[in-house]
Design an enzyme around this catalytic site. Sequence first.
Site, PDB file in Angstrom:
ATOM      1  N   ARG A 162       0.815  -1.229   0.000  1.00  9.02           N
ATOM      2  CA  ARG A 162       0.000   0.000   0.000  1.00  9.02           C
ATOM      3  C   ARG A 162       0.850   1.282   0.000  1.00  9.02           C
ATOM      4  O   ARG A 162       0.492   2.284   0.623  1.00  9.02           O
ATOM      5  CB  ARG A 162      -0.946   0.045   1.202  1.00  9.02           C
ATOM      6  N   SER A 234     -11.139  -0.591   2.509  1.00 10.07           N
ATOM      7  CA  SER A 234     -10.481  -0.603   3.828  1.00 10.07           C
ATOM      8  C   SER A 234     -10.148   0.827   4.251  1.00 10.07           C
ATOM      9  O   SER A 234      -9.507   1.554   3.485  1.00 10.07           O
ATOM     10  CB  SER A 234      -9.165  -1.375   3.761  1.00 10.07           C
ATOM     11  N   GLU A 330      -5.566   4.247   5.298  1.00 15.36           N
ATOM     12  CA  GLU A 330      -5.253   4.042   3.874  1.00 15.36           C
ATOM     13  C   GLU A 330      -5.903   5.160   3.053  1.00 15.36           C
ATOM     14  O   GLU A 330      -5.356   5.631   2.060  1.00 15.36           O
ATOM     15  CB  GLU A 330      -5.803   2.677   3.435  1.00 15.36           C
TER      16      GLU A 330
END
Length: 353
Positions: A162, A234, A330
């Site tokens: 990520r 998420s 995120e």
Amino acid sequence: MIFCKYSLKKLNTFNINVNASKVVKVKDLTQLCKLWKKYKQKKKPCLIIGEGSNVLFLKNFCGLVMINRIKGIYISESKKYWHLHINSGENWHKLVKFTIKHKIYGLENLALIPGRVGSAPIQNIGAYGSSIQNFCAYVDIINPINKNIKRINKEKCNFKYRDSIFQHSYKSYIIISVGLLLPKKWVPNLNYFNFKKLKNNININTTPKKIFNYVCNIRKKKIPYHKIYGNAGSFFKNPIISPKLGKKLLKMFSNMPYSLENNFFKLSAGWLINKCNFKGYIRKGVMVHSKQCLILLNRFNNASGMNILNLAIKIYNSVGKKFGIWLEPEVKIIDNYGEINPYIYFKKIKKLK
Ligand code: FAD
Ligand code: EPU
């Protein structure tokens, strides 16, 4: 006084009802650079978005929001590979479908991830045992002020879980196209534990299309369609923690899901959130999804960005206090003037000695 009259509600998957001073769909680079420069000269903020599937708007945006629709897919081939050059405004999932239709395989594990191609390398999109870094050959970026274009080869993209260089050194650049390299010899990627069933049942007859369908099916079951319940997938990243803390937690919670990455423990943020009793929790119209605690839902599509942020902060504090693990968001948080440092809001609470 700045007038913000253009709605962003349909342009972000959290369905937050905020406005921008101006919204423009850009279809080519000349238009993009011209507008960017014009607004920057007026000292107004500019923001480029794809589908708004990884952003949380807190307030009205006092400037120009550009929706990237610069399209084009170009295919060439060498003996062993398909070479794809894709402009950044193409839709990611449509690209996955397009490749499979043309018998170009490899992207099937990454089916149904929302967003545009240009956003994909930024957080190195990933799912079901794969990520774009497995296929990315290069990323082309532009400085919208002086129009300088640079090609960043894969080795320089610093892809991690990520993360990539595009969240750091090249933050002020715009991604204009992405190069992918897909091997002609297809090898199924069945590493993700959910594929165990697929491995046993289908075994040697596994096809890219079967994996594509399997991934689409589990995703549809787990993640609500954002047009019904606003969400951005998420909210937090899965934490990667030291071997020492990992082993300590494993002694306390023997059923804790984890995977090992160079001896470091990658935990499930959803599991940690669930352990803090948030499953199905709802506050001010924001709900922790009961099938996947990592997803925050704008349950009635009338919550504000601040309502969502406040629940995320509550979760962050609870997980931090219980496990000593401080989650990292995120989702990108955007206020009046652009993306903000999330740590303004997410602050570790120090234990009193
Ligand atoms: P946006 O939200 O529009 O933008 C995200 C950020 O990138 C912003 O800061 C924006 O300014 C910047 N940006 C956008 N385009 C450019 C550009 N061309 N140049 C420079 N900066 C740019 N992610 C995963 O990795 N795996 C998943 O499985 C996954 N599942 C999801 C499921 C759902 C239901 C949702 C809503 C999201 C999910 N996500 C997942 C997150 C999201 O799909 C990705 O982050 C995606 O890449 C975001 O694309 P976007 O075009 O919507 O980006
Ligand atoms: N789990 C729980 N409770 C939960 C959620 C998960 O116990 O509420 C545990 C379960 O053991 C489950 C395991 O965690 O089997 C893994 O869950 P899941 O397969 O849903 O994956 P994830 O780790 O929660 C990540 C990505 C997703 C991606 C999936 C599939 C992150 C932050 N999220 O979620 O990406 O789709 O894997 O590979 O890495 C996104 O980034 O927006 C996103 C949706």
